[in-house]
Design a protein around this motif. Structure first.
Motif, PDB file in Angstrom:
ATOM      1  N   TYR A  22       0.800   4.412  -4.971  1.00  0.00           N
ATOM      2  CA  TYR A  22       2.037   4.725  -5.688  1.00  0.00           C
ATOM      3  C   TYR A  22       2.237   6.242  -5.763  1.00  0.00           C
ATOM      4  CZ  TYR A  22       1.672  -0.147  -7.179  1.00  0.00           C
ATOM      5  OH  TYR A  22       1.571  -1.509  -7.201  1.00  0.00           O
ATOM      6  N   PHE A  23       3.503   6.640  -5.794  1.00  0.00           N
ATOM      7  CA  PHE A  23       3.854   8.055  -5.895  1.00  0.00           C
ATOM      8  C   PHE A  23       4.757   8.258  -7.104  1.00  0.00           C
ATOM      9  CE2 PHE A  23       3.098   7.036  -1.455  1.00  0.00           C
ATOM     10  CZ  PHE A  23       2.151   7.990  -1.103  1.00  0.00           C
ATOM     11  N   ASP A  24       4.531   9.384  -7.801  1.00  0.00           N
ATOM     12  CA  ASP A  24       5.258   9.626  -9.041  1.00  0.00           C
ATOM     13  C   ASP A  24       6.664  10.153  -8.807  1.00  0.00           C
ATOM     14  OD1 ASP A  24       3.113   8.811 -10.572  1.00  0.00           O
ATOM     15  OD2 ASP A  24       2.188  10.794 -10.489  1.00  0.00           O
ATOM     16  N   ASP A  25       6.836  10.958  -7.773  1.00  0.00           N
ATOM     17  CA  ASP A  25       8.119  11.609  -7.546  1.00  0.00           C
ATOM     18  C   ASP A  25       8.522  11.476  -6.088  1.00  0.00           C
ATOM     19  OD1 ASP A  25       8.336  12.735 -10.243  1.00  0.00           O
ATOM     20  OD2 ASP A  25       6.643  14.005  -9.623  1.00  0.00           O
ATOM     21  N   GLY A  26       9.798  11.749  -5.822  1.00  0.00           N
ATOM     22  CA  GLY A  26      10.275  11.782  -4.458  1.00  0.00           C
ATOM     23  C   GLY A  26      10.894  10.466  -4.034  1.00  0.00           C
ATOM     24  N   ILE A  27      11.330  10.443  -2.809  1.00  0.00           N
ATOM     25  CA  ILE A  27      11.995   9.270  -2.248  1.00  0.00           C
ATOM     26  C   ILE A  27      11.011   8.119  -2.074  1.00  0.00           C
ATOM     27  CG2 ILE A  27      13.178   8.413  -0.199  1.00  0.00           C
ATOM     28  CD1 ILE A  27      14.370  11.168   0.152  1.00  0.00           C
ATOM     29  N   LEU A  28       9.802   8.441  -1.662  1.00  0.00           N
ATOM     30  CA  LEU A  28       8.804   7.406  -1.393  1.00  0.00           C
ATOM     31  C   LEU A  28       8.156   6.948  -2.692  1.00  0.00           C
ATOM     32  CD1 LEU A  28       7.597   5.951   1.075  1.00  0.00           C
ATOM     33  CD2 LEU A  28       5.753   7.649   1.052  1.00  0.00           C
ATOM     34  N   ARG A  71      -6.898 -19.040  15.496  1.00  0.00           N
ATOM     35  CA  ARG A  71      -7.416 -17.846  14.830  1.00  0.00           C
ATOM     36  C   ARG A  71      -6.316 -16.789  14.794  1.00  0.00           C
ATOM     37  NH1 ARG A  71     -11.862 -19.362  18.171  1.00  0.00           N
ATOM     38  NH2 ARG A  71     -13.640 -20.071  16.905  1.00  0.00           N
ATOM     39  N   GLY A  72      -6.172 -16.151  13.644  1.00  0.00           N
ATOM     40  CA  GLY A  72      -5.157 -15.119  13.493  1.00  0.00           C
ATOM     41  C   GLY A  72      -5.753 -13.836  12.961  1.00  0.00           C
ATOM     42  N   ARG A  73      -5.279 -12.717  13.466  1.00  0.00           N
ATOM     43  CA  ARG A  73      -5.682 -11.395  12.999  1.00  0.00           C
ATOM     44  C   ARG A  73      -4.405 -10.575  12.816  1.00  0.00           C
ATOM     45  NH1 ARG A  73      -9.228 -14.430  12.685  1.00  0.00           N
ATOM     46  NH2 ARG A  73     -11.348 -14.289  13.530  1.00  0.00           N
ATOM     47  N   ASP A  74      -4.079 -10.262  11.567  1.00  0.00           N
ATOM     48  CA  ASP A  74      -2.829  -9.588  11.236  1.00  0.00           C
ATOM     49  C   ASP A  74      -3.108  -8.244  10.561  1.00  0.00           C
ATOM     50  OD1 ASP A  74      -1.911 -12.053  12.005  1.00  0.00           O
ATOM     51  OD2 ASP A  74      -1.187 -12.649  10.026  1.00  0.00           O
ATOM     52  N   ALA A  75      -2.167  -7.339  10.689  1.00  0.00           N
ATOM     53  CA  ALA A  75      -2.215  -6.068   9.967  1.00  0.00           C
ATOM     54  C   ALA A  75      -0.781  -5.619   9.726  1.00  0.00           C
ATOM     55  CB  ALA A  75      -2.983  -5.008  10.761  1.00  0.00           C
ATOM     56  N   TYR A  76      -0.558  -4.875   8.634  1.00  0.00           N
ATOM     57  CA  TYR A  76       0.797  -4.439   8.328  1.00  0.00           C
ATOM     58  C   TYR A  76       0.776  -3.133   7.553  1.00  0.00           C
ATOM     59  CZ  TYR A  76       0.190  -5.699   3.425  1.00  0.00           C
ATOM     60  OH  TYR A  76      -0.253  -5.742   2.127  1.00  0.00           O
ATOM     61  N   VAL A  77       1.935  -2.477   7.545  1.00  0.00           N
ATOM     62  CA  VAL A  77       2.170  -1.316   6.694  1.00  0.00           C
ATOM     63  C   VAL A  77       3.620  -1.386   6.230  1.00  0.00           C
ATOM     64  CG1 VAL A  77       2.795   0.158   8.657  1.00  0.00           C
ATOM     65  CG2 VAL A  77       2.034   1.194   6.495  1.00  0.00           C
ATOM     66  N   MET A  78       3.851  -1.056   4.950  1.00  0.00           N
ATOM     67  CA  MET A  78       5.195  -1.149   4.381  1.00  0.00           C
ATOM     68  C   MET A  78       5.403  -0.015   3.387  1.00  0.00           C
ATOM     69  SD  MET A  78       6.966  -4.368   2.366  1.00  0.00           S
ATOM     70  CE  MET A  78       5.977  -4.177   0.878  1.00  0.00           C
ATOM     71  N   ALA A  79       6.524   0.671   3.509  1.00  0.00           N
ATOM     72  CA  ALA A  79       6.878   1.774   2.610  1.00  0.00           C
ATOM     73  C   ALA A  79       8.039   1.346   1.728  1.00  0.00           C
ATOM     74  CB  ALA A  79       7.242   3.022   3.405  1.00  0.00           C
ATOM     75  N   ASN A  80       7.910   1.585   0.423  1.00  0.00           N
ATOM     76  CA  ASN A  80       8.981   1.317  -0.539  1.00  0.00           C
ATOM     77  C   ASN A  80       9.645   2.634  -0.915  1.00  0.00           C
ATOM     78  OD1 ASN A  80       8.505  -1.665  -1.212  1.00  0.00           O
ATOM     79  ND2 ASN A  80       6.459  -0.772  -1.479  1.00  0.00           N
ATOM     80  N   PHE A  81      10.973   2.656  -0.844  1.00  0.00           N
ATOM     81  CA  PHE A  81      11.694   3.906  -1.051  1.00  0.00           C
ATOM     82  C   PHE A  81      12.810   3.715  -2.081  1.00  0.00           C
ATOM     83  CE2 PHE A  81      13.592   1.690   2.574  1.00  0.00           C
ATOM     84  CZ  PHE A  81      14.917   1.618   2.192  1.00  0.00           C
ATOM     85  N   LYS A  82      13.281   4.849  -2.599  1.00  0.00           N
ATOM     86  CA  LYS A  82      14.407   4.838  -3.526  1.00  0.00           C
ATOM     87  C   LYS A  82      15.138   6.166  -3.453  1.00  0.00           C
ATOM     88  CE  LYS A  82      15.767   3.908  -8.298  1.00  0.00           C
ATOM     89  NZ  LYS A  82      15.283   3.534  -9.661  1.00  0.00           N
TER      90      LYS A  82
END
Length: 916
Positions: free
Chosen positions: A460-466, A568-579
């Motif tokens: 988590y980030f306190d300030d900024g768009i991200l 068999r499954g091997r998954d990976a992900y990345v997700m950014a939440n913005f405002k």
């Protein structure tokens, strides 16, 4: 019911007064999808309809994705007794009902059921249905489910597999309830007015408490739901092409039949949730779910098969009485080449699901870590026995040899059911007049297991768009097993050693035919029931093993009916939440998911190239047919990998108006039956059909746009449009192969064509609490969807463009509710428009089956004598509406003819709930 909401993880109110939900306190942390996250649990969750509506609206309003939810109105009080029935009230959700009329499968936005992914607490659920991926929602008791979430747009942190939607079943937890709570509900249920109606119990008990100043919590629950159904149906088999005395080709039903069925379903569910919070920053949750369903049914089925032997392409001889309509379809057909059939099916289907999940959540500063391990296993064992009687004018199989019987059917314009044409010289209700007798026994067993590990990390980030970044990985193994066995016992002509006559009974459920149908047409009366258990007791000591080992019993074994599959499954992900803050605030998430799937099939088979033939033409007299090589264990593998990007954004146009946008790529894995690589060989017709383990997943590019107006408390108006461009639909490819000097036609599934589904959906909820006095307790909801979709043509495989099976162009729900002065009630109308059920019935390539539009009305009434005691009455299918299908010629005239007609009756439930 359509009162969807997120069940907040907080204490529940102890009465059913409508109250106003408080907004959650916000701290510096955010949830995984970027929303404000409370540092303490401070939501006051109220029970009742209005509280549920408020939570629904809040959940929809503050999500960045397009999500609809349904929640329990109170602990242990889900709106419906069936999860699928509850889901059908969500906009764009349709359900498929089982033979008892209960909701079973779910489709979203008109896509096939395999395109809806079911998850438990965020992780994929196993299926009890043998050899398929579709989840059976009728197995799971809703009493221990807090929330159903329907994700209509995708996020990178969601499991892959739901092109239509992801449906997540969130279970209740002790910290979510927040205090000591005991709930006991007892009801009786039955179908008043029907013959032999009996009332059965549905009993639920739940206890939950939090101990040691909130450090430890435990929830335990048990549900026993037993119900019975008396079903009746008409089900003609599909049309096929025939000629009569050189005239034609015409189209005839291959068989017409009626069925009575007595069904009993016994479902038992045990649920446990344990939570431990050793530190304020760490919570461990262990949930265990066990569900067992025993479905037992017996049937009395009778039919007339004109132009016997089955599927004969022509008849040349005297005595044919028929008329043909403008489309070349027999609307009346009676011939002396006919078979009468009668059989009883005695079936027991035992399905079990176990789900064990351990999750540990830890917050360290601006970091959140979540580790989850899951073990889920579903199994199903289906066994049925079937005494079968046949009286045929072919081959002298009549009470008086060489004396032919005749028979057929009559279609009546506009009637949903056809009638019989019966030979009065043959008493269909007299068991002694039946000539040929057989006894069949089939067993099917299978299981589906998932073992998975998942890690999620959020910064988590306190300030900024991200606002936050979330990333994670998942690994799972999913083995499946399927076995099928078939035994048949054929009586020799004139044999009296094992007669059925002594096992004949006359229960009232079996003796009448279609007593709930008042239309035209002759139907047999005075039917009977051959009790297979009584027959086994008389001649085989009550033992199926003795029956199977009898020298006269034939065991049919196809090596392709037994296989193992490991996925068999091997998954990976990345997700950014913005405002973005500004004149029009915008929030959302953007992400990428990588999916790598591997399949391996192990099965018993043989090398078809090693099949040899004797020196005579196949099918000629005295020819022994094919000589198959020895069976050996085969191993076939397939694999796929894909990247799945996703974007969700929400713009707050005003303080009470939101605009959402979603764009993503999603997949659904290939259907299992199309992947099983076992060849099915028909030597007589020179046909080979086999699966394809190298099929690739279906994929879809999705766009969603949603507008929502929260114009007053407990009210919302929303409109959404969606478009899905789908690739890789499975079609049948074909080739030829020379085996032993003969040319065989080989068919196999391939990813051949594309398609689309697009539509417009709207939802309007409003509480009328601004009205004076008594009238302020009223409210309503109306939602509807208009959609269209098709698979494109694939000329290289002779595949024509077709509408999606199961897609209703128009569906809508309307609910009127009232809640005031301790009284609560609602009436719901669900309408599902007509849709193509099967575009190619039985592979005849002539007949298409269409489900007619249907309305079902359900009602719920409840009164709270005290905050602790409530009595209620429910009625399902209030107006006793049948399920009706029609048949029509594929790619031919639009005229529709009688198809299946199924009447399940209405179900009434009376009960009381005690909570303290």
């Amino acid at each position: 019911m359509p009162f969807e909401a997120v069940l907040a993880q907080t204490s529940q109110a102890t009465d059913n007064k409508p109250e106003t939900s408080q907004a959650p306190a916000t701290g510096k942390k955010k949830t995984a999808d970027g929303k404000a996250k409370p540092t303490e649990l401070s939501v006051v969750t109220v029970t009742g309809i209005l509280g549920s509506i408020d939570r629904t609206i809040d959940a929809k309003r503050y999500e960045t994705a397009v999500v609809d939810t349904i929640s329990a109105e109170d602990v242990g009080k889900f709106p419906d007794t069936n999860l699928a029935d509850s889901l059908q009230h969500v906009t764009s959700v349709e359900i498929t009902r089982d033979n008892n009329g209960e909701g079973q499968y779910v489709t979203v936005r008109g896509l096939p059921t395999d395109f809806t992914l079911a998850t438990f607490n965020g992780l994929s659920a196993t299926s009890v249905d043998l050899g398929v991926r579709t989840f059976d929602y009728n197995l799971v008791s809703p009493d221990f489910v807090s929330t159903l979430k329907v994700y209509k747009t995708s996020r990178a942190d969601l499991d892959e597999g739901g092109i239509g939607a992801n449906v997540d079943m969130e279970t209740i937890t002790p910290f979510g309830i927040g205090k000591e709570r005991t709930v006991i509900t007892a009801k009786g249920q039955g179908s008043p007015g029907e013959a032999d109606t009996r009332y059965y119990p549905d009993l639920t008990g739940l206890f939950s408490d939090v101990f040691d100043d909130g450090k430890f919590g435990a929830t335990i629950g048990f549900d026993w739901n037993k119900r019975a159904f008396l079903n009746q149906s008409s089900d003609p088999s599909p049309f096929y092409g025939v000629t009569i005395n050189g005239k034609g080709p015409y189209y005839a039903y291959s068989e017409t039949g009626y069925s009575n069925m007595e069904s009993k379903v016994d479902t038992r569910t045990v649920y446990t949730a344990l939570q431990w919070r050793p530190l304020k920053s760490t919570t461990a949750t262990l949930t265990g779910f066990y569900a067992h369903r025993d479905s037992f049914y017996v049937t009395a089925d009778n039919g007339v098969v004109p132009l016997e032997p089955f599927g004969a392409p022509s008849y040349n001889g005297p005595g044919a009485d028929y008329s043909v309509d403008q489309n070349g379809v027999f609307n009346r057909l009676s011939v002396p080449v006919v078979a009468y059939t009668f059989y009883n099916t005695y079936s027991d289907d035992r399905a079990t699901m176990k789900n064990l999940r351990l999750n540990v959540d830890t917050n360290v500063g601006n970091w959140e870590f979540s580790e989850t391990a899951q073990y889920s296993k579903s199994s199903d064992t289906l066994e049925w026995m079937r005494p079968l009687l046949i009286n045929s004018s072919v081959g002298g199989q009549t009470p008086t040899p060489n004396t032919p019987v005749y028979g057929g059917y009559q279609i009546y314009p506009g009637a949903p059911i056809q009638g019989y044409i019966l030979d009065p010289s043959f008493n269909i209700s007299d068991p002694s007049q039946w000539a040929d007798q057989q006894f069949k026994n089939v067993t099917e067993t299978g299981n589906d297991t998932i073992k998975s590990l998942q890690l999620d990390v959020t910064r988590y980030f306190d300030d900024g768009i991200l606002e936050s970044v979330k990333f994670g990985a998942k690994a799972y193994d999913r083995p499946r097993v399927y076995d099928y066995h078939y035994w048949t016992f054929a009586f020799q002509p004139g044999q009296t050693t094992y007669p059925f006559a002594s096992a004949v009974q006359y229960p009232s459920w079996a003796t009448s035919v279609l007593n709930g149908y008042g239309g035209p047409g002759a139907r047999p009366s005075g039917l009977f029931f051959i009790n297979p258990n009584l027959w086994l007791n008389q001649y085989f000591g009550g033992s199926l093993s003795n029956f199977r080992s009898n020298p006269q019993t034939v065991y049919y074994s196809n090596p392709g009916n037994n296989w193992n599959m490991i996925e068999r499954g091997r998954d990976a992900y990345v997700m950014a939440n913005f405002k973005f803050d500004g004149k029009v605030p915008i929030s959302g998430n953007i992400g990428l998911r990588y999916v790598n799937t591997f399949e391996e099939f192990l099965y018993d088979s043989y090398n078809i190239a090693d099949i040899t033939f004797p020196p005579c033409h196949i099918g000629t007299a005295g020819c022994e047919g094919a000589i198959f090589p020895p069976i050996s264990r085969q191993d076939t593998r397939g694999a796929s990998h894909v990247l799945l990007p996703s974007l969700n954004a929400a713009a707050n146009l005003t303080d009470n108006m939101v605009l959402r946008l979603g764009a993503s790529k999603t997949i659904s894995l290939p259907t299992i039956d199309s992947m099983v690589p076992v060849p099915a060989i028909s030597v007589d017709s020179f046909q080979i059909a086999e699966g394809n383990a190298n099929l690739k997943p279906f994929s879809s590019i999705n766009y969603d746009l949603s507008w929502e107006w929260y114009f007053r408390p407990s009210s919302v108006l929303s409109v959404a449009g969606y478009d899905k461009q789908i690739h890789g639909f499975i079609q049948q490819g074909s080739t030829t192969q020379n085996i032993g000097g003969y040319t065989f036609h080989v068919t196999y599934p391939v990813n051949a064509s594309n398609g689309f589904v697009r539509g417009l959906e709207a939802d309007y909820k409003q509480s009328l609490d601004f009205l004076p006095s008594f009238w302020s307790g009223f409210g309503f909801e109306i939602n509807g969807t208009f959609s269209d979709g098709q698979t494109d043509a694939a000329p290289q495989y002779n595949v024509v463009r077709t509408q999606f099976p199961g897609l209703s162009k128009k569906i809508f729900n309307a609910t009127l509710f009232y809640e005031k002065y301790g009284f609560s009630g609602m009436m719901t109308l669900n309408h599902r428009g007509r849709y193509v059920f099967d575009p190619n019935v039985w592979g005849y390539n002539t007949t298409e089956q269409v489900a007619n539009g249907r309305n079902q009305v359900d009602m719920h009434l409840q009164y709270g004598f005290t905050p602790n005691l409530t009595v209620f009455a429910d009625c399902k299918n209030l107006f006793n509406t049948p399920i009706v299908y029609s048949e029509k010629l594929r790619n031919g005239p639009s005229t529709e003819y009688p198809g299946e007609w199924l009447l399940n009756g209405r179900t009434v439930m009376l009960g009381a709930t005690l909570k303290f």
